[in-house]
Design an enzyme around this catalytic site. Structure first.
Site, PDB file in Angstrom:
ATOM      1  CB  ILE A   1      74.627  20.296  32.381  1.00 11.59           C
ATOM      2  CG1 ILE A   1      73.391  20.578  33.264  1.00 11.59           C
ATOM      3  CG2 ILE A   1      74.328  20.576  30.928  1.00 11.59           C
ATOM      4  CD1 ILE A   1      72.929  22.026  33.213  1.00 11.59           C
ATOM      5  CB  SER A   2      72.432  15.322  34.490  1.00 15.13           C
ATOM      6  OG  SER A   2      73.601  14.723  34.984  1.00 15.13           O
TER       7      SER A   2
END
Length: 226
Positions: free
Chosen positions: A73-74
């Site tokens: 997840i960025s």
């Protein structure tokens, strides 16, 4: 859309929910996220819904985190910058390539009329759709697809966001962008620093603008096994 109510943890360094929220928003602004609509949405969409297991206590830190299927997840500031660069309007239909946790698609769903998000991993698509349903997000659909080919049966799109790096903007995605549309994506070799670029479809062709260095997982053809 869920209100911001992260659970307390035993990690004293994480602080209270209010302190975490304040640090979260400060990190966004300090990295250049200034669009008031984007900031408002990111304040309301709880990233904690999308981070599970041992990393859940870090959900409100400005850092990428591992998720299922070897993906990530960025970090929130990158999500904010990509969303800001996409310039999503309330009447836009958006295609996201690389659903991952579903966090980016949830942000987009609050800004656009309709969001389609595709991922090569069936597990990620299924888990993201379950979160969208639990949040009451009725304008976002997660599908297991080979993202390098886009989603031709729903094209063209006003906006396209790609959250995995290709060496060049994929031709099928360029073809599925409406005239006047915008695509934001990282480009470059997967083992080097990539460039986040914004592509605008103009009457005479495509305009390319470099935004900032980034690092993303590679855009891989085909479907995963999970």
């Amino acid at each position: 859309m869920s209100a911001w109510q992260p659970e307390d943890t035993d990690d004293e360094a994480s602080g209270s929910p209010a302190e975490r929220k304040m640090r979260f928003l400060f990190a966004l602004r300090s990295h250049g996220v200034t669009d008031s609509r984007v900031l408002s949405v990111m304040e309301k969409v709880d990233r904690g819904r999308f981070v599970k297991g041992v990393f859940s206590s870090r959900a409100y830190d400005d850092m990428p985190l591992p998720i299922s299927c070897g993906q990530t997840i960025s970090q929130p500031s990158v999500v904010g910058l990509m969303t800001q660069a996409l310039q999503v309007g309330p009447r836009d239909t958006v295609l996201e390539i690389g659903t991952g946790s579903g966090y980016q698609a949830a942000i987009l769903s609050a800004l656009a009329r309709r969001v389609y998000t595709v991922d090569r991993w069936k597990r990620l698509s299924r888990e993201a759709q379950e979160i969208f349903t639990a949040m009451g997000l009725t304008n976002v659909t997660a599908l297991a697809r080979d993202g390098s080919f886009g989603l031709p049966d729903q094209a063209p799109f006003d906006r396209i966001l790609v959250t995995a790096a290709a060496e060049d903007p994929p031709g099928p995605l360029l073809a599925q962008l409406k005239p006047g549309g915008i695509m934001v994506l990282p480009v470059g070799q997967s083992d080097t620093v990539q460039q986040l670029i914004r592509v605008r479809r103009l009457p005479e062709g495509f305009d390319y603008e470099e935004l900032r260095p980034v690092r993303f997982v590679p855009l891989v053809e085909g479907l995963g096994n999970e």
